[in-house]
Design a protein around this motif. Structure first.
Motif, short mmCIF file in Angstrom:
data_model
loop_
_atom_site.label_atom_id
_atom_site.label_comp_id
_atom_site.label_asym_id
_atom_site.label_seq_id
_atom_site.Cartn_x
_atom_site.Cartn_y
_atom_site.Cartn_z
N PRO A 1 39.05 28.04 35.47
CA PRO A 1 37.74 28.19 34.99
C PRO A 1 37.20 29.51 34.59
O PRO A 1 36.12 29.78 34.91
N GLY A 2 37.57 30.30 33.85
CA GLY A 2 36.82 31.44 33.38
C GLY A 2 37.77 32.12 32.50
O GLY A 2 38.68 31.56 32.09
N CYS A 3 37.82 33.27 32.17
CA CYS A 3 38.98 33.74 31.49
C CYS A 3 39.16 35.21 31.79
O CYS A 3 38.31 35.92 31.83
N THR A 4 40.10 35.86 32.03
CA THR A 4 40.47 36.91 32.94
C THR A 4 40.16 38.35 32.81
O THR A 4 39.70 38.85 31.85
N GLU A 5 40.53 39.04 33.82
CA GLU A 5 40.32 40.45 33.87
C GLU A 5 41.52 41.11 34.48
O GLU A 5 42.55 40.49 34.64
N GLY B 1 44.01 42.03 40.33
CA GLY B 1 43.63 42.73 41.53
C GLY B 1 42.15 42.81 41.74
O GLY B 1 41.69 43.27 42.74
N GLU B 2 41.33 42.31 40.78
CA GLU B 2 39.88 42.39 40.92
C GLU B 2 39.29 41.15 41.53
O GLU B 2 38.16 40.82 41.31
N GLY B 3 40.02 40.39 42.23
CA GLY B 3 39.50 39.17 42.81
C GLY B 3 40.62 38.17 42.88
O GLY B 3 41.49 38.14 42.04
N ILE C 1 46.30 34.97 38.77
CA ILE C 1 46.13 35.23 37.34
C ILE C 1 44.64 35.46 37.12
O ILE C 1 43.82 34.60 37.43
N GLN C 2 44.29 36.62 36.62
CA GLN C 2 42.90 36.96 36.41
C GLN C 2 42.43 36.43 35.07
O GLN C 2 43.08 36.61 34.05
N HIS D 1 52.72 26.47 42.51
CA HIS D 1 51.35 26.71 42.94
C HIS D 1 50.81 27.96 42.24
O HIS D 1 51.40 29.03 42.34
N VAL D 2 49.72 27.78 41.57
CA VAL D 2 49.12 28.87 40.79
C VAL D 2 47.68 29.07 41.22
O VAL D 2 46.95 28.11 41.46
N LYS D 3 47.28 30.32 41.31
CA LYS D 3 45.89 30.64 41.63
C LYS D 3 45.31 31.43 40.47
O LYS D 3 45.90 32.39 39.99
N LEU D 4 44.13 31.00 40.01
CA LEU D 4 43.43 31.72 38.96
C LEU D 4 42.12 32.26 39.51
O LEU D 4 41.37 31.53 40.16
N ALA D 5 41.89 33.52 39.25
CA ALA D 5 40.65 34.18 39.67
C ALA D 5 39.81 34.38 38.42
O ALA D 5 40.16 35.18 37.54
N VAL D 6 38.72 33.66 38.33
CA VAL D 6 37.91 33.65 37.12
C VAL D 6 36.65 34.48 37.31
O VAL D 6 36.01 34.44 38.35
N ARG D 7 36.31 35.20 36.26
CA ARG D 7 35.08 35.99 36.27
C ARG D 7 34.37 35.83 34.93
O ARG D 7 34.98 35.99 33.88
#
Length: 382
Positions: A24-28, A31-33, A39-40, A59-65
């Motif tokens: 849900p978002g698309c990255t940066e 390491g920022e979250g 995957i940022q 298993h994949v984790k996405l960090a969205v901002r």
């Protein structure tokens, strides 16, 4: 179903990409979250950036901002624009971590500023076969049981839709109105899986303001408008009733092919809460019939079903989360019970009779549940 959108896919897992769905978002920058392995995804009003376009399947984790000024949402598309999953309502300046299981293959991540249009897209690739690991038999049982549940909901929906269609074709407005909301319950309970087949959802459940250019308006809401706003049934509506049955028979046949995973089930439960927040609480979903509470209740029932099946693993790994989810689900069902009407065909009062204060309570209850529910996928992925 929200007002403006493409055929929506379901987080519930329909395809490996489901995991990506967690995007849900698309990255940066990395390491920022979400941790250094995530995957940022940084979404602005004009860009959709991902920190990596290639990553191992599994298993994949996405960090969205969301760095933009608009509320955004993110879709994950499989080839052919088949929607795998999506996340709504990512507010300006907010973050979201999503965990899922992705199979090897090519996908597109689309950020949609303002939750409209085709989105700003990035091509990504999941490589390899994913990390080899012993499966948890409890999750295997949960997936098998959930697969039986979604098929049963589809099977039980068809006779109710046929009853609704028969009333429309008979020109019986009163009988059609009584059958309308009841015919939608099974779909609403399993909407993330149903919507994963991107070509079915726009045929049966799109609202008028969600139509793409040149798209013919068909399905439940087209008939809803005719019944409640027009108060009449013509030859066109009778043909649309037959088409609704045919399209839902297609869904019934295909629902068993959905690629269901434990993380997909968890993400799908959260997606159902997003459905409530963007359409039911606002009164936009059933704007003519005002049967929003029946849809609302069915969405929450579907989310709870996924959670209950995953609970043995989630409670072991994160007992505090399971305790909070138990409490939040119970609280939301109590709020819904305050608006029961035994004399109504769908069991609830019309939503246009629910006052501003009570709508606020319902909205607060949804938000209180959505936050811990967003952590369920990470808990079962472990």
């Amino acid at each position: 179903m929200k007002a403006v959108r493409l055929p929506r896919g379901a987080a519930v897992a329909v395809t490996a990409a489901v995991a990506l769905a967690t995007v849900p978002g698309c990255t940066e920058k990395q390491g920022e979250g979400g941790g250094s392995e995530a995957i940022q995804v940084t979404a602005s009003d004009t860009e959709c950036n991902v920190s990596r376009t290639t990553f191992p399947a599994g298993h994949v984790k996405l960090a969205v901002r969301n760095t933009g000024a608009k509320v955004t949402e993110v879709y994950v598309y499989a080839p052919g624009d088949r929607i795998v999953t999506e996340r709504e309502n990512i507010g300006p300046g907010t973050r979201a971590d999503i965990t899922a299981e992705v199979k090897a293959g090519s996908y597109e991540i689309a950020c949609k500023p303002g939750m409209q249009g085709d989105g700003i897209r990035q091509k990504v690739t999941a490589t390899g076969q994913g990390a080899a690991r012993a499966g948890d038999p409890r999750l295997d049982r949960a997936i098998a049981e959930y697969r039986r549940y979604v098929q049963a909901q589809a099977d039980e929906t068809l006779p109710k839709v046929e009853k609704f269609a028969a009333a429309v074709k008979a020109g019986d407005v009163a009988r059609a109105k009584k059958a309308y909301a009841v015919s939608r319950v099974g779909w609403e309970r399993t909407e993330p899986v149903a919507e994963s087949f991107g070509d079915i959802d726009p045929k049966v459940d799109v609202r008028e303001d969600g139509l793409e250019q040149g798209q013919a308006w068909t399905g439940w809401h087209r008939l809803e408008k005719a019944l409640w706003q027009g108060g009449r049934i013509g030859d066109e509506e009778k043909k649309l009733a037959d088409r609704l049955v045919a399209d839902l028979k297609d869904w019934q046949k295909r629902v068993g092919t959905a690629d269901i995973t434990a993380t997909g089930m968890a993400n799908g439960a959260k997606e159902l809460l997003d459905e409530v927040a963007t359409g039911k609480v606002t009164g936009e979903e059933e704007r003519y019939s005002h049967t929003d509470l029946a849809d609302f209740h069915a969405n929450v029932e579907g989310a709870q079903k996924s959670y209950e099946l995953l609970k043995p693993v989630a409670a072991e790994k994160d007992p505090a989360l399971a305790k909070e989810l138990d409490e939040r689900f119970a609280a939301l069902f109590r709020l819904l019970d305050d608006h029961r009407d035994k004399g109504s065909p769908d069991g609830f009062v019309p939503y246009d009779t629910v006052g501003k204060d009570d709508r606020k309570k319902l909205s607060d209850g949804v938000n209180a549940l959505a936050e811990p529910l967003s952590k369920l996928a990470a808990a079962v992925a472990g």
